[in-house]
Design an enzyme around this catalytic site. Structure first.
Site, mmCIF file in Angstrom:
data_model
loop_
_atom_site.group_PDB
_atom_site.id
_atom_site.type_symbol
_atom_site.label_atom_id
_atom_site.label_comp_id
_atom_site.label_asym_id
_atom_site.label_seq_id
_atom_site.Cartn_x
_atom_site.Cartn_y
_atom_site.Cartn_z
ATOM 1 N N ARG A 51 0.782 -1.069 0.041
ATOM 2 C CA ARG A 51 0.008 -0.159 0.047
ATOM 3 C C ARG A 51 0.708 1.101 -0.064
ATOM 4 N NH1 ARG A 51 -2.704 -4.003 1.545
ATOM 5 N NH2 ARG A 51 -0.844 -4.322 2.241
ATOM 6 N N THR A 52 1.942 1.342 0.745
ATOM 7 C CA THR A 52 2.411 2.455 0.936
ATOM 8 C C THR A 52 3.291 3.054 -0.293
ATOM 9 O OG1 THR A 52 2.786 2.062 3.256
ATOM 10 C CG2 THR A 52 4.146 3.936 2.650
ATOM 11 N N LYS A 80 25.436 -3.911 -1.144
ATOM 12 C CA LYS A 80 26.671 -3.619 -1.157
ATOM 13 C C LYS A 80 27.274 -2.736 -0.009
ATOM 14 C CE LYS A 80 26.108 -2.996 -6.296
ATOM 15 N NZ LYS A 80 26.262 -1.903 -7.118
ATOM 16 N N ARG A 101 11.056 3.958 3.414
ATOM 17 C CA ARG A 101 10.887 2.892 4.297
ATOM 18 C C ARG A 101 12.137 2.041 4.700
ATOM 19 N NH1 ARG A 101 5.718 -1.295 4.503
ATOM 20 N NH2 ARG A 101 4.703 0.674 4.974
ATOM 21 N N HIS A 129 4.887 5.726 11.457
ATOM 22 C CA HIS A 129 4.379 5.526 10.164
ATOM 23 C C HIS A 129 3.680 6.783 9.780
ATOM 24 C CE1 HIS A 129 3.231 3.864 6.351
ATOM 25 N NE2 HIS A 129 2.816 2.764 6.565
#
Ligand code: CP
Length: 305
Positions: A51-52, A80, A101, A129
């Site tokens: 969703r986000t 890396k 995120r 959030h």
């Protein structure tokens, strides 16, 4: 330049403006379809999301802009060993705004310190959030027509649930919001939230492990998933994961005008038989997330209709 790392980064006036703009967009989305012509959003997702990430991308595309980014740490140079600070320095010259995120609490804050573009926290570990909170607030405002004078039940994983932490921080700013915090003892809210936000703020709240008992009092029931990815121990997850399952029988205890919200994804905690109940608004909530993220992007870029 403004970033959004915590819901408290927005003043009440700014928050109200974003929610109102989101509602205007919801009513007339076509009026906003060229606001971000020529602008680019980078989505930097070091942790899975449906969703986000996709609602951010839909939001920017709906505004006429473009999107670029990565959907996992493995598909970026984080694999890396590149630092968040170096990554954001580079992305600052590729995009106009970014949503990040990250599994580590504080990573978006580090990014903001090194960024030349607005950084939006799209979820950091078990911490915050804020754009889910905007989604929750626009849902409550649109469906209930108010943000104050209500009893909000929060049920499930209140310890690791960043959506819960952010939403409590946001709702305590409104008048006469009372909380019923329903969870297994092991998954109660973190101590800092209980003490510094609820007790020190003089907020009315109850912590309990009884859902049915408090259902008749609730105006909102905010269900959450017990998050396997936050547990150190699989046995604990299995023991706690089905502690609360909302089904049609339990919905009979609820007010006729109570709303059930859930940030999603859902696993077992809401039976699918609840989905057709008009009080179940979690899919509508996910849809509203696009409009409020459109409003947020416009606001952080300083753009108007
Ligand atoms: N609500 C939410 O954050 O969903 P995703 O994990 O799918 O983005």
């Amino acid at each position: 330049m403004k970033h959004l790392i915590s819901p408290l980064d927005l003043s009440m006036d700014e928050l109200d403006d974003i929610l109102t703009l989101g509602q205007n967009i919801m009513e007339n989305p076509e009026r906003f379809s060229h606001v971000c012509d020529g602008k680019k959003l980078a989505t930097l997702f070091y942790e899975p999301s449906t969703r986000t990430r996709l609602s951010f991308e839909a939001a920017m595309l709906n505004l006429g802009g473009s999107v670029l980014g990565f959907s996992s740490a493995d598909s970026s140079s984080a694999a890396k060993g590149e630092s968040v600070a170096d990554t954001i320095r580079v992305i600052s010259s590729y995009a106009d705004i970014c949503a990040m995120r990250h599994p580590k609490e504080g990573a978006p804050t580090v990014a903001a310190m090194h960024s030349r573009i607005p950084v939006i926290n799209a979820g950091d570990g078990g911490h915050n959030h804020p754009t889910q909170t905007l989604t929750d607030l626009i849902t409550i405002k649109t469906l209930m027509g108010r943000m104050d004078n209500m009893t909000v039940g929060m049920c499930g994983d209140l310890k690791f649930g960043r959506t819960v932490h952010s939403l409590i921080n946001a709702l305590v700013r409104y008048l006469n919001v009372r909380f019923i915090l329903i969870s297994p003892t092991e998954l109660r809210i973190p101590d800092y939230l209980r003490q510094e936000v609820l007790i020190d703020g003089g907020i009315d709240f109850i912590e309990t492990n009884e859902l049915e008992k408090y259902m008749p009092e609730l105006d909102i029931l905010y269900m959450t998933r017990v998050q396997r990815e936050r547990f150190f121990n699989e046995e604990d997850y299995i023991r706690l994961k089905d502690s609360f399952i909302l089904d049609a029988a339990k919905m009979r205890y609820a007010k006729k005008d109570m709303y059930v919200l859930h940030p999603l994804p859902r696993v077992n905690e809401i039976s699918t038989e609840v989905d057709n109940d008009p009080r179940a608004v979690y899919f509508k909530q996910a849809e509203y997330g696009v409009y409020v993220r459109m409003a947020l992007i416009m606001t952080l870029l300083g753009l108007t209709e």
